[in-house]
Motif scaffolding. Structure first.
Motif, PDB file in Angstrom:
ATOM      1  N   LEU A 137       0.863  -1.179   0.000  1.00 53.51           N
ATOM      2  CA  LEU A 137       0.000   0.000   0.000  1.00 53.51           C
ATOM      3  C   LEU A 137       0.894   1.222   0.000  1.00 53.51           C
ATOM      4  N   GLY A 138       0.333   2.370  -0.353  1.00 56.12           N
ATOM      5  CA  GLY A 138       1.145   3.577  -0.396  1.00 56.12           C
ATOM      6  C   GLY A 138       0.396   4.756  -0.958  1.00 56.12           C
ATOM      7  N   ALA A 139       1.125   5.829  -1.199  1.00 55.06           N
ATOM      8  CA  ALA A 139       0.552   7.067  -1.737  1.00 55.06           C
ATOM      9  C   ALA A 139       1.579   7.733  -2.636  1.00 55.06           C
ATOM     10  N   ALA A 140       1.072   8.491  -3.608  1.00 53.22           N
ATOM     11  CA  ALA A 140       1.959   9.205  -4.522  1.00 53.22           C
ATOM     12  C   ALA A 140       1.199  10.374  -5.123  1.00 53.22           C
ATOM     13  N   THR A 141       1.934  11.361  -5.591  1.00 54.85           N
ATOM     14  CA  THR A 141       1.347  12.461  -6.362  1.00 54.85           C
ATOM     15  C   THR A 141       1.930  12.422  -7.765  1.00 54.85           C
ATOM     16  N   ARG A 142       1.076  12.718  -8.745  1.00 56.28           N
ATOM     17  CA  ARG A 142       1.485  12.763 -10.141  1.00 56.28           C
ATOM     18  C   ARG A 142       0.696  13.863 -10.831  1.00 56.28           C
ATOM     19  N   ALA A 143       1.369  14.889 -11.313  1.00 53.10           N
ATOM     20  CA  ALA A 143       0.752  15.918 -12.162  1.00 53.10           C
ATOM     21  C   ALA A 143      -0.530  16.483 -11.552  1.00 53.10           C
ATOM     22  N   GLY A 144      -0.476  16.816 -10.266  1.00 53.62           N
ATOM     23  CA  GLY A 144      -1.623  17.438  -9.613  1.00 53.62           C
ATOM     24  C   GLY A 144      -2.673  16.480  -9.117  1.00 53.62           C
ATOM     25  N   ASP A 145      -2.444  15.177  -9.250  1.00 54.29           N
ATOM     26  CA  ASP A 145      -3.367  14.175  -8.734  1.00 54.29           C
ATOM     27  C   ASP A 145      -2.712  13.437  -7.566  1.00 54.29           C
ATOM     28  N   TYR A 146      -3.526  13.004  -6.632  1.00 52.43           N
ATOM     29  CA  TYR A 146      -3.068  12.245  -5.472  1.00 52.43           C
ATOM     30  C   TYR A 146      -3.611  10.835  -5.593  1.00 52.43           C
ATOM     31  N   PHE A 147      -2.752   9.857  -5.386  1.00 57.49           N
ATOM     32  CA  PHE A 147      -3.122   8.453  -5.496  1.00 57.49           C
ATOM     33  C   PHE A 147      -2.809   7.743  -4.187  1.00 57.49           C
ATOM     34  N   THR A 148      -3.765   6.980  -3.684  1.00 52.48           N
ATOM     35  CA  THR A 148      -3.486   6.037  -2.605  1.00 52.48           C
ATOM     36  C   THR A 148      -3.881   4.657  -3.119  1.00 52.48           C
ATOM     37  N   TRP A 149      -3.109   3.651  -2.735  1.00 54.69           N
ATOM     38  CA  TRP A 149      -3.397   2.311  -3.237  1.00 54.69           C
ATOM     39  C   TRP A 149      -3.182   1.270  -2.145  1.00 54.69           C
ATOM     40  N   PHE A 150      -3.788   0.116  -2.368  1.00 56.19           N
ATOM     41  CA  PHE A 150      -3.507  -1.062  -1.566  1.00 56.19           C
ATOM     42  C   PHE A 150      -3.828  -2.278  -2.415  1.00 56.19           C
ATOM     43  N   HIS A 151      -3.391  -3.441  -1.949  1.00 58.14           N
ATOM     44  CA  HIS A 151      -3.640  -4.689  -2.656  1.00 58.14           C
ATOM     45  C   HIS A 151      -4.447  -5.629  -1.776  1.00 58.14           C
ATOM     46  N   TRP A 152      -5.197  -6.513  -2.443  1.00 56.95           N
ATOM     47  CA  TRP A 152      -5.953  -7.523  -1.715  1.00 56.95           C
ATOM     48  C   TRP A 152      -6.018  -8.786  -2.564  1.00 56.95           C
ATOM     49  N   PRO A 153      -5.835  -9.951  -1.930  1.00 57.59           N
ATOM     50  CA  PRO A 153      -5.902 -11.193  -2.709  1.00 57.59           C
ATOM     51  C   PRO A 153      -7.338 -11.545  -3.089  1.00 57.59           C
ATOM     52  N   ALA A 154      -7.520 -11.995  -4.320  1.00 57.09           N
ATOM     53  CA  ALA A 154      -8.825 -12.490  -4.727  1.00 57.09           C
ATOM     54  C   ALA A 154      -9.137 -13.759  -3.939  1.00 57.09           C
ATOM     55  N   TYR A 155     -10.421 -14.111  -3.927  1.00 54.84           N
ATOM     56  CA  TYR A 155     -10.846 -15.301  -3.185  1.00 54.84           C
ATOM     57  C   TYR A 155     -11.437 -16.316  -4.154  1.00 54.84           C
ATOM     58  N   THR A 156     -10.906 -17.535  -4.092  1.00 54.06           N
ATOM     59  CA  THR A 156     -11.443 -18.631  -4.887  1.00 54.06           C
ATOM     60  C   THR A 156     -12.036 -19.658  -3.937  1.00 54.06           C
ATOM     61  N   PRO A 157     -13.346 -19.719  -3.822  1.00 47.54           N
ATOM     62  CA  PRO A 157     -13.955 -20.667  -2.884  1.00 47.54           C
ATOM     63  C   PRO A 157     -13.462 -22.090  -3.126  1.00 47.54           C
ATOM     64  N   GLY A 158     -13.070 -22.742  -2.038  1.00 44.79           N
ATOM     65  CA  GLY A 158     -12.601 -24.119  -2.139  1.00 44.79           C
ATOM     66  C   GLY A 158     -11.139 -24.278  -2.419  1.00 44.79           C
ATOM     67  N   ALA A 159     -10.456 -23.174  -2.778  1.00 51.28           N
ATOM     68  CA  ALA A 159      -9.032 -23.262  -3.073  1.00 51.28           C
ATOM     69  C   ALA A 159      -8.234 -23.392  -1.791  1.00 51.28           C
ATOM     70  N   VAL A 160      -7.143 -24.127  -1.864  1.00 51.39           N
ATOM     71  CA  VAL A 160      -6.235 -24.258  -0.727  1.00 51.39           C
ATOM     72  C   VAL A 160      -5.190 -23.174  -0.818  1.00 51.39           C
ATOM     73  N   HIS A 161      -5.124 -22.349   0.253  1.00 54.88           N
ATOM     74  CA  HIS A 161      -4.180 -21.236   0.246  1.00 54.88           C
ATOM     75  C   HIS A 161      -2.799 -21.748   0.647  1.00 54.88           C
ATOM     76  N   THR A 162      -1.789 -21.391  -0.134  1.00 55.80           N
ATOM     77  CA  THR A 162      -0.411 -21.760   0.182  1.00 55.80           C
ATOM     78  C   THR A 162       0.432 -20.512   0.277  1.00 55.80           C
ATOM     79  N   ALA A 163       1.154 -20.373   1.375  1.00 55.07           N
ATOM     80  CA  ALA A 163       2.013 -19.200   1.552  1.00 55.07           C
ATOM     81  C   ALA A 163       3.141 -19.226   0.539  1.00 55.07           C
ATOM     82  N   MET A 164       3.550 -18.078   0.092  1.00 55.22           N
ATOM     83  CA  MET A 164       4.643 -17.944  -0.870  1.00 55.22           C
ATOM     84  C   MET A 164       5.788 -17.198  -0.213  1.00 55.22           C
ATOM     85  N   ALA A 165       6.965 -17.568  -0.534  1.00 53.49           N
ATOM     86  CA  ALA A 165       8.137 -16.877   0.024  1.00 53.49           C
ATOM     87  C   ALA A 165       8.274 -15.508  -0.609  1.00 53.49           C
ATOM     88  N   VAL A 166       8.626 -14.542   0.220  1.00 49.47           N
ATOM     89  CA  VAL A 166       8.801 -13.178  -0.277  1.00 49.47           C
ATOM     90  C   VAL A 166      10.276 -12.948  -0.537  1.00 49.47           C
TER      91      VAL A 166
END
Length: 340
Positions: free
Chosen positions: A311-340
């Motif tokens: 997540l974060g924030a930035a300015t570009r050419a007079g505009d302000y942007f804030t963002w974040f990420h979220w994982p999609a959800y697949t019902p029934g899927a087995v979640h496996t951690a990934m190495a960063v």
């Protein structure tokens, strides 16, 4: 159809793995009512009953709604500024008793803000657009969301419904796009229109409790954007960046004074997510967002979430942007951690 501007892809890395072995369920931010002073517990009860009463009124009539009844309820709750004034005092009694702590301050911030800010700001528009069904419907959505946020933070304010919020129930992205697209609310200098640009389809959360955590982030972002938007417009972008990962970006134009504040007083905009830096607010909201996103991906700290671009924030050419990420959800899927 529309295209996602390249600049939005460049805001952050597109590969942002999770360290969690199980999907984030939205829990972990609870503050029992007993930790608040009696006067604050009374305020919390009245606020919850006020906001939750609107979706309760809507639900049984949703297929053939009486909008005049709904509007009358909204005007009764939002009119005169009484509810806004009351919630503005939330936390004072607890602080005066010496019982306030970081968890309480974080909860109080999002209960004062969240969907309540949007509900009351949107309700004001009924004075200039009486009978507008779209405005009434958006108020219902904001009230429903705020009630969920309060149940997320205060597990014993409505334990029966809170238990239902914990149950597995996939929520599609439509839950967010339908309520945000065309949302009009009160800004500092006049009405502000929120528009949605979404290229993601499918489920985004596994239960109501997780959905309310996403809502906490989005409402903090949008409430800030509405407050500082120049030109009366806010755009919310949602799009996949890699398989199973979505990026959410809130964009608004800013005036020269706000741009100068960010450049001179803040500098590195990542500092906004550490708390304590604000322009007329508390500085807590974005810190809450960093904590939630870090938790969602199993990161060591909110600071890591910001430094790695989750997540974060930035300015570009007079505009302000804030963002974040979220994982999609697949019902029934087995979640496996990934190495960063």
């Amino acid at each position: 159809m529309f295209a996602i501007p390249e600049a939005l892809y460049k805001l952050a890395p597109v590969t942002l793995p999770s360290r969690r072995s199980e999907r984030f369920n939205g829990a972990g931010y609870e503050v029992p009512l007993s930790r608040f002073a009696p006067a604050d517990r009374e305020i919390l009860g009245r606020v919850y009953q006020s906001v939750n009463g609107l979706p309760q009124l809507w639900h049984p009539m949703r297929h053939d709604a009486d909008y005049s009844v709904l509007e009358a309820y909204i005007r009764r709750v939002g009119g005169g500024g009484a509810l806004l004034a009351e919630v503005g005092h939330l936390g004072e009694a607890t602080l005066a008793a010496g019982a306030s702590d970081p968890a309480i301050r974080k909860a109080v911030h999002d209960i004062r803000g969240g969907g309540l800010t949007l509900l009351l700001g949107t309700a004001d528009l009924l004075d200039i657009m009486p009978g507008n069904r779209n405005v009434v419907r958006k108020c219902v959505d904001a009230a429903r969301d705020h009630a969920k946020i309060m149940r997320n933070l205060l597990p014993d304010i409505d334990p029966v419904v809170r238990a239902a919020d914990e149950a597995t129930k996939a929520h599609t992205i439509d839950h967010f796009t339908s309520k945000w697209d065309g949302m009009a609310t009160r800004g500092q200098t006049g009405p502000v229109l929120v528009s949605m640009r979404c290229l993601f389809t499918g489920a985004i959360s596994a239960r109501c409790l997780e959905t309310s955590s996403i809502d906490r982030v989005v409402y903090n972002y949008v409430n800030n954007a509405v407050r500082f938007a120049a030109g009366g417009a806010v755009t919310v972008w949602i799009f996949p960046v890699t398989s199973g990962l979505t990026r959410w970006v809130v964009q608004n134009a800013i005036g020269a004074d706000q741009e100068a504040f960010l450049a001179e007083r803040v500098g590195d905009l990542g500092r906004l997510f550490a708390g304590g830096i604000t322009r007329g607010g508390t500085g807590v909201g974005l810190a809450n967002c960093a904590e939630i996103v870090a938790d969602c991906f199993g990161l060591a700290s909110p600071a890591e979430a910001v430094s790695r671009g989750y997540l974060g924030a930035a300015t570009r050419a007079g505009d302000y942007f804030t963002w974040f990420h979220w994982p999609a959800y697949t019902p029934g899927a087995v979640h496996t951690a990934m190495a960063v």
